[in-house]
Scaffold this motif. Structure first.
Motif, PDB file in Angstrom:
ATOM      1  N   ASN A   1       0.829  -1.206   0.000  1.00 35.82           N
ATOM      2  CA  ASN A   1       0.000   0.000   0.000  1.00 35.82           C
ATOM      3  C   ASN A   1       0.864   1.256   0.000  1.00 35.82           C
ATOM      4  OD1 ASN A   1      -2.269  -1.593   0.112  1.00 35.82           O
ATOM      5  ND2 ASN A   1      -2.713  -1.197   2.272  1.00 35.82           N
ATOM      6  N   ASN A   2       1.936   1.205   0.765  1.00 35.24           N
ATOM      7  CA  ASN A   2       2.848   2.345   0.843  1.00 35.24           C
ATOM      8  C   ASN A   2       3.487   2.636  -0.502  1.00 35.24           C
ATOM      9  OD1 ASN A   2       6.128   2.755   1.280  1.00 35.24           O
ATOM     10  ND2 ASN A   2       4.867   4.272   2.320  1.00 35.24           N
ATOM     11  N   ARG A   3       3.883   1.593  -1.208  1.00 36.37           N
ATOM     12  CA  ARG A   3       4.491   1.785  -2.521  1.00 36.37           C
ATOM     13  C   ARG A   3       3.500   2.413  -3.499  1.00 36.37           C
ATOM     14  NH1 ARG A   3       6.862  -3.413  -1.451  1.00 36.37           N
ATOM     15  NH2 ARG A   3       9.033  -3.131  -0.845  1.00 36.37           N
ATOM     16  N   ALA A   4       2.258   1.933  -3.432  1.00 36.50           N
ATOM     17  CA  ALA A   4       1.227   2.479  -4.316  1.00 36.50           C
ATOM     18  C   ALA A   4       0.960   3.947  -3.980  1.00 36.50           C
ATOM     19  CB  ALA A   4      -0.057   1.663  -4.189  1.00 36.50           C
ATOM     20  N   TRP A   5       0.920   4.247  -2.681  1.00 37.32           N
ATOM     21  CA  TRP A   5       0.687   5.634  -2.236  1.00 37.32           C
ATOM     22  C   TRP A   5       1.836   6.539  -2.683  1.00 37.32           C
ATOM     23  CZ3 TRP A   5       3.787   8.175   1.512  1.00 37.32           C
ATOM     24  CH2 TRP A   5       3.310   9.418   1.912  1.00 37.32           C
ATOM     25  N   SER A   6       3.065   6.085  -2.474  1.00 37.72           N
ATOM     26  CA  SER A   6       4.234   6.867  -2.869  1.00 37.72           C
ATOM     27  C   SER A   6       4.242   7.119  -4.375  1.00 37.72           C
ATOM     28  CB  SER A   6       5.513   6.128  -2.457  1.00 37.72           C
ATOM     29  OG  SER A   6       6.664   6.813  -2.906  1.00 37.72           O
ATOM     30  N   LYS A   7       3.908   6.094  -5.145  1.00 42.64           N
ATOM     31  CA  LYS A   7       3.872   6.230  -6.604  1.00 42.64           C
ATOM     32  C   LYS A   7       2.826   7.249  -7.032  1.00 42.64           C
ATOM     33  CE  LYS A   7       3.219   3.509 -10.833  1.00 42.64           C
ATOM     34  NZ  LYS A   7       2.930   2.169 -11.387  1.00 42.64           N
ATOM     35  N   ALA A   8       1.642   7.190  -6.396  1.00 39.95           N
ATOM     36  CA  ALA A   8       0.569   8.125  -6.749  1.00 39.95           C
ATOM     37  C   ALA A   8       0.958   9.565  -6.422  1.00 39.95           C
ATOM     38  CB  ALA A   8      -0.711   7.744  -6.007  1.00 39.95           C
ATOM     39  N   ILE A   9       1.603   9.760  -5.271  1.00 38.33           N
ATOM     40  CA  ILE A   9       2.051  11.106  -4.889  1.00 38.33           C
ATOM     41  C   ILE A   9       3.058  11.632  -5.898  1.00 38.33           C
ATOM     42  CG2 ILE A   9       3.338  12.437  -3.180  1.00 38.33           C
ATOM     43  CD1 ILE A   9       0.570  11.828  -2.217  1.00 38.33           C
ATOM     44  N   LYS A  10       4.017  10.811  -6.282  1.00 35.02           N
ATOM     45  CA  LYS A  10       5.056  11.230  -7.225  1.00 35.02           C
ATOM     46  C   LYS A  10       4.474  11.559  -8.589  1.00 35.02           C
ATOM     47  CE  LYS A  10       8.714   8.543  -4.987  1.00 35.02           C
ATOM     48  NZ  LYS A  10       9.580   7.346  -5.080  1.00 35.02           N
ATOM     49  N   GLU A  11       3.423  10.836  -8.982  1.00 37.86           N
ATOM     50  CA  GLU A  11       2.792  11.119 -10.271  1.00 37.86           C
ATOM     51  C   GLU A  11       2.109  12.477 -10.264  1.00 37.86           C
ATOM     52  OE1 GLU A  11       0.220   7.809 -10.848  1.00 37.86           O
ATOM     53  OE2 GLU A  11       1.803   6.498 -11.664  1.00 37.86           O
TER      54      GLU A  11
ATOM     55  N   PHE B   1       7.520  16.152  -4.510  1.00 39.01           N
ATOM     56  CA  PHE B   1       6.902  16.235  -3.184  1.00 39.01           C
ATOM     57  C   PHE B   1       7.817  15.725  -2.084  1.00 39.01           C
ATOM     58  CE2 PHE B   1       4.448  14.406   0.322  1.00 39.01           C
ATOM     59  CZ  PHE B   1       3.691  15.493   0.711  1.00 39.01           C
ATOM     60  N   PHE B   2       8.345  14.526  -2.223  1.00 36.51           N
ATOM     61  CA  PHE B   2       9.166  13.939  -1.170  1.00 36.51           C
ATOM     62  C   PHE B   2      10.522  14.632  -1.050  1.00 36.51           C
ATOM     63  CE2 PHE B   2       6.191  10.481  -2.228  1.00 36.51           C
ATOM     64  CZ  PHE B   2       5.602  10.335  -0.980  1.00 36.51           C
ATOM     65  N   GLU B   3      11.013  15.145  -2.162  1.00 42.71           N
ATOM     66  CA  GLU B   3      12.265  15.903  -2.111  1.00 42.71           C
ATOM     67  C   GLU B   3      12.084  17.153  -1.257  1.00 42.71           C
ATOM     68  OE1 GLU B   3      15.400  18.246  -5.069  1.00 42.71           O
ATOM     69  OE2 GLU B   3      13.746  17.065  -5.922  1.00 42.71           O
ATOM     70  N   LYS B   4      10.952  17.827  -1.439  1.00 44.36           N
ATOM     71  CA  LYS B   4      10.675  19.020  -0.640  1.00 44.36           C
ATOM     72  C   LYS B   4      10.458  18.657   0.827  1.00 44.36           C
ATOM     73  CE  LYS B   4       8.718  21.952  -4.267  1.00 44.36           C
ATOM     74  NZ  LYS B   4       7.520  22.694  -4.747  1.00 44.36           N
ATOM     75  N   CYS B   5       9.750  17.538   1.073  1.00 40.90           N
ATOM     76  CA  CYS B   5       9.527  17.101   2.449  1.00 40.90           C
ATOM     77  C   CYS B   5      10.841  16.827   3.167  1.00 40.90           C
ATOM     78  CB  CYS B   5       8.662  15.841   2.466  1.00 40.90           C
ATOM     79  SG  CYS B   5       6.891  16.176   2.464  1.00 40.90           S
ATOM     80  N   SER B   6      11.794  16.273   2.442  1.00 40.08           N
ATOM     81  CA  SER B   6      13.073  15.912   3.064  1.00 40.08           C
ATOM     82  C   SER B   6      13.890  17.128   3.462  1.00 40.08           C
ATOM     83  CB  SER B   6      13.888  15.036   2.106  1.00 40.08           C
ATOM     84  OG  SER B   6      14.311  15.785   0.968  1.00 40.08           O
ATOM     85  N   GLN B   7      13.525  18.292   2.945  1.00 45.66           N
ATOM     86  CA  GLN B   7      14.289  19.509   3.232  1.00 45.66           C
ATOM     87  C   GLN B   7      13.842  20.200   4.513  1.00 45.66           C
ATOM     88  OE1 GLN B   7      13.808  21.803  -0.354  1.00 45.66           O
ATOM     89  NE2 GLN B   7      15.014  20.376  -1.592  1.00 45.66           N
ATOM     90  N   GLY B   8      12.747  19.742   5.115  1.00 53.01           N
ATOM     91  CA  GLY B   8      12.296  20.340   6.364  1.00 53.01           C
ATOM     92  C   GLY B   8      10.780  20.409   6.437  1.00 53.01           C
ATOM     93  N   GLN B   9      10.280  20.837   7.582  1.00 51.59           N
ATOM     94  CA  GLN B   9       8.843  20.946   7.786  1.00 51.59           C
ATOM     95  C   GLN B   9       8.478  22.328   8.298  1.00 51.59           C
ATOM     96  OE1 GLN B   9       7.230  18.726  11.141  1.00 51.59           O
ATOM     97  NE2 GLN B   9       9.279  18.412  11.993  1.00 51.59           N
ATOM     98  N   GLN B  10       7.327  22.812   7.879  1.00 50.50           N
ATOM     99  CA  GLN B  10       6.816  24.112   8.324  1.00 50.50           C
ATOM    100  C   GLN B  10       5.317  24.030   8.592  1.00 50.50           C
ATOM    101  OE1 GLN B  10       8.242  26.594   4.988  1.00 50.50           O
ATOM    102  NE2 GLN B  10       9.720  27.506   6.388  1.00 50.50           N
TER     103      GLN B  10
END
Length: 309
Positions: free
Chosen positions: A99-109, A114-123
């Motif tokens: 499920n996680n892989r499917a979710w990650s794939k959908a977000i990236k599409e 998205f995940f690159e920005k998340c890895s840079q910090g949180q606000q």
């Protein structure tokens, strides 16, 4: 050369064969991560051994080649280079990982970075103090994405001045993340609140429920006037959330934030599991004056206002 000597030698020497077994020494397994390019072909032979969560089906048989070719699998554990008896059969997490892989794939599409920005910090703008109940997922019911709400959860969303865990998270949220809203959210049908209404002993958790029982004792006369058991529980859910709002507001963390002019408010909400809706409890504290006004409201006035609403 004896078997013992061979085993000792293998602890310090990585041979061209990286075949591993569940009985290999952990040191050898860790060192196997440093295999050089000259051993790449042997490594590739085992490159999918880290599919521990979905390599085998429920019968203990190897999964299909489709699963084996999934390059988005989790990184291989440094101490488990191959299948071990403890993971030889598929378990409940297999489905969740997929499920996680499917979710990650959908977000990236939808948003490739998205995940690159998340890895840079949180606000996040919201700090959520809620119940651990699995039916009250704050991101889901608020429709917020990862990175938009900072969270602390415990049984019955209790905040007490001696809970260093909760207060540490509060301090980080206010002083480092600079959140603008601290939300304390109770929910109807809360098992912790219901347990605090009764006299049954639950063991260790009784210490935690004691915090709610203290709130109940403060409003006992007004609670006793409510005959319906479910409605009484709903009332205690609300005043328990109010008590946590006031505890947050009275903390040195909030006092310091308001004194330095930081704009951060505390809001009390309640979630109705039966409808999926959030409701405001009328407990908004934006500064020391608001706190003083809330503290001046006695139990009778509080319950009268509740009945009128």
């Amino acid at each position: 050369m004896t078997a013992d000597t061979t085993q000792t030698k293998e602890k310090f020497t990585i041979t061209t064969s990286t075949t591993t077994s569940s009985t290999e020494n952990i040191t050898t397994q860790v060192k196997a991560l440093d295999i050089k390019d000259s051993q790449k072909s042997a490594h590739n032979h085992h490159k999918h051994h880290h599919h521990l969560l979905h390599k085998y089906n429920t019968n203990g048989e190897e999964a299909s080649d489709d699963d084996e070719d999934d390059e988005s699998c989790s990184p291989r554990s440094p101490v488990t280079l191959g299948p071990s008896p403890s993971v030889a059969k598929e378990h409940g997490l297999s489905r969740l990982i997929k499920n996680n892989r499917a979710w990650s794939k959908a977000i990236k599409e939808r948003q490739p970075d998205f995940f690159e920005k998340c890895s840079q910090g949180q606000q996040p703008k919201v700090f959520w103090i809620g119940c651990s109940d699995s039916r009250v997922p704050e991101n889901e019911l608020l429709q917020l994405a990862p990175g938009e709400v900072f969270t602390h959860r415990n049984i019955a969303n209790v905040v007490v001045s001696t809970d260093l865990n909760c207060l540490s998270v509060l301090q980080y949220a206010v002083e480092v993340l600079k959140v603008e809203h601290v939300v304390v959210c109770g929910h109807y049908g809360c098992g912790g609140v219901a347990a605090a209404l009764g006299d049954h002993s639950y063991g260790l958790i009784d210490h935690w429920l004691g915090n709610i029982k203290e709130v109940k004792a403060q409003h006992q006369d007004n609670l006793d006037q409510i005959q319906d058991k479910e409605e009484k529980c709903r009332a205690l859910v609300e005043i328990n959330a109010r008590n946590s709002v006031l505890t947050v507001a009275k903390s040195p963390i909030m006092k310091a934030a308001w004194e330095r002019g930081q704009k951060v408010e505390i809001v009390g909400l309640v979630y109705d599991i039966q409808t999926g809706l959030l409701g405001e409890l009328g407990y908004h504290v934006k500064n020391a004056e608001d706190l003083k006004a809330q503290l001046s409201v006695d139990s009778s006035a509080l319950f009268s206002a509740r009945a009128a609403s």
